[in-house]
Design a protein around this motif. Structure first.
Motif, PDB file in Angstrom:
ATOM      1  N   GLY A  46       0.796  -1.218   0.000  1.00 38.26           N
ATOM      2  CA  GLY A  46       0.000   0.000   0.000  1.00 38.26           C
ATOM      3  C   GLY A  46       0.828   1.267   0.000  1.00 38.26           C
ATOM      4  N   ARG A  47       2.102   1.155   0.309  1.00 38.02           N
ATOM      5  CA  ARG A  47       2.999   2.323   0.333  1.00 38.02           C
ATOM      6  C   ARG A  47       3.836   2.429  -0.948  1.00 38.02           C
ATOM      7  N   PHE A  48       3.598   1.518  -1.877  1.00 36.60           N
ATOM      8  CA  PHE A  48       4.354   1.526  -3.124  1.00 36.60           C
ATOM      9  C   PHE A  48       3.857   2.628  -4.059  1.00 36.60           C
ATOM     10  N   SER A  49       4.784   3.208  -4.808  1.00 38.40           N
ATOM     11  CA  SER A  49       4.423   4.115  -5.900  1.00 38.40           C
ATOM     12  C   SER A  49       3.853   3.289  -7.042  1.00 38.40           C
ATOM     13  N   LEU A  50       3.281   3.973  -8.037  1.00 40.03           N
ATOM     14  CA  LEU A  50       2.729   3.266  -9.193  1.00 40.03           C
ATOM     15  C   LEU A  50       3.809   2.457  -9.890  1.00 40.03           C
ATOM     16  N   GLY A  51       4.989   3.045 -10.069  1.00 41.14           N
ATOM     17  CA  GLY A  51       6.077   2.339 -10.730  1.00 41.14           C
ATOM     18  C   GLY A  51       6.532   1.118  -9.951  1.00 41.14           C
ATOM     19  N   MET A  52       6.619   1.239  -8.622  1.00 41.74           N
ATOM     20  CA  MET A  52       7.010   0.105  -7.789  1.00 41.74           C
ATOM     21  C   MET A  52       5.954  -0.995  -7.832  1.00 41.74           C
ATOM     22  N   SER A  53       4.680  -0.595  -7.877  1.00 38.33           N
ATOM     23  CA  SER A  53       3.607  -1.586  -7.977  1.00 38.33           C
ATOM     24  C   SER A  53       3.711  -2.366  -9.277  1.00 38.33           C
ATOM     25  N   ARG A  54       4.069  -1.669 -10.369  1.00 36.72           N
ATOM     26  CA  ARG A  54       4.241  -2.358 -11.646  1.00 36.72           C
ATOM     27  C   ARG A  54       5.393  -3.364 -11.560  1.00 36.72           C
ATOM     28  N   ARG A  55       6.467  -2.972 -10.885  1.00 33.26           N
ATOM     29  CA  ARG A  55       7.599  -3.882 -10.725  1.00 33.26           C
ATOM     30  C   ARG A  55       7.216  -5.107  -9.891  1.00 33.26           C
ATOM     31  N   PRO A  61       2.823  -2.283 -19.550  1.00 31.67           N
ATOM     32  CA  PRO A  61       3.816  -2.578 -18.502  1.00 31.67           C
ATOM     33  C   PRO A  61       4.681  -1.401 -18.069  1.00 31.67           C
ATOM     34  N   VAL A  62       4.840  -0.362 -18.889  1.00 33.76           N
ATOM     35  CA  VAL A  62       5.706   0.746 -18.489  1.00 33.76           C
ATOM     36  C   VAL A  62       4.937   1.859 -17.794  1.00 33.76           C
ATOM     37  N   ASN A  63       3.640   1.670 -17.599  1.00 36.51           N
ATOM     38  CA  ASN A  63       2.835   2.684 -16.925  1.00 36.51           C
ATOM     39  C   ASN A  63       3.398   2.970 -15.534  1.00 36.51           C
ATOM     40  N   GLY A  64       3.758   4.221 -15.269  1.00 42.63           N
ATOM     41  CA  GLY A  64       4.278   4.610 -13.966  1.00 42.63           C
ATOM     42  C   GLY A  64       5.773   4.464 -13.796  1.00 42.63           C
TER      43      GLY A  64
END
Length: 231
Positions: free
Chosen positions: A122-131, A150-153
């Motif tokens: 829940g504390r992840f950024s959008l980019g970290m969530s994608r990873r 897949p590159v969103n964020g």
């Protein structure tokens, strides 16, 4: 291999057919709302089609007893509960498919999240969530990857890493299906392209075949779709 054959879903998809082959990156391109995610959801057994078939390696996704070892999928978000850490989420997924715990740390390292493994999703950024979503897709070292935007964020370095990862995955013989509404996301990555607009496939083939008669892939996209607009 991925085989979509005469797939139809009322109001969404109209006789959609195409293939994504091993050792190649297939770009699934279309405006927002064109039917890309609907197609992928049917392929992954999340939605039903009225007609047609959607097969991964010759079977429906739901028929694979350990699907993570065959198909790695990244759709919206990471799929992790906000209160769970990245490592706990991946350990749960690994256990559900009979995969060793050691694989969790391997994929966290692969996607650059080792330092964040104990952090709550829940504390992840959008980019970290994608990873994190990509790490989950890679747990079973599957021969097929299905990635929606897949590159969103991701930041520029993350985008560059993703492109290199996709090419290396295809180079290892994997089937890679990549959906996007951004032509730049496919530049230098895709071997084959499928363009969908308003639920119908309007072009498919190698990048060279689809762009024949057009200066760029973007020009071909604009000519083949409803002005490349979102709807």
């Amino acid at each position: 291999m991925i085989a979509i054959d005469h797939l139809s879903r009322p109001g969404r998809l109209h006789d959609v057919s195409f293939e994504a082959r091993p050792g190649r990156v297939t770009g699934f391109l279309g405006p927002n709302g064109a039917g890309k995610t609907s197609t992928l959801r049917v392929l992954l057994g999340l939605d039903r089609a009225r007609d047609g078939t959607a097969l991964v390696a010759g079977r429906r996704y739901a028929d694979w007893p350990r699907p993570l070892t065959v198909v790695g999928a990244l759709l919206d978000g990471s799929g992790a509960h906000r209160a769970r850490s990245a490592r706990a989420h991946l350990r749960w997924m690994a256990a559900s498919n009979g995969l060793p715990r050691s694989r969790v740390d391997e994929v966290l390292d692969l996607v650059g999240l080792s330092a964040e493994a104990g952090k709550r999703a829940g504390r992840f950024s959008l980019g970290m969530s994608r990873r994190l979503g990509l790490a989950a897709a890679l747990l079973g070292d599957p021969p097929v990857l299905i990635l929606d935007e897949p590159v969103n964020g991701l930041d520029p370095s993350g985008i560059r890493w993703m492109r290199e990862f996709l090419r290396s995955s295809a180079g290892e013989g994997r089937t890679v299906l990549l959906s996007s509404h951004l032509m730049g996301e496919l530049a230098g990555v895709a071997d084959d392209v499928v363009i969908i607009d308003r639920g119908r496939v309007v072009a498919s083939g190698t990048v060279g075949e689809v762009t024949a008669g057009h200066p760029t892939l973007e020009d071909a996209f604009l000519a083949l779709t409803a002005g490349g607009t979102t709807w």
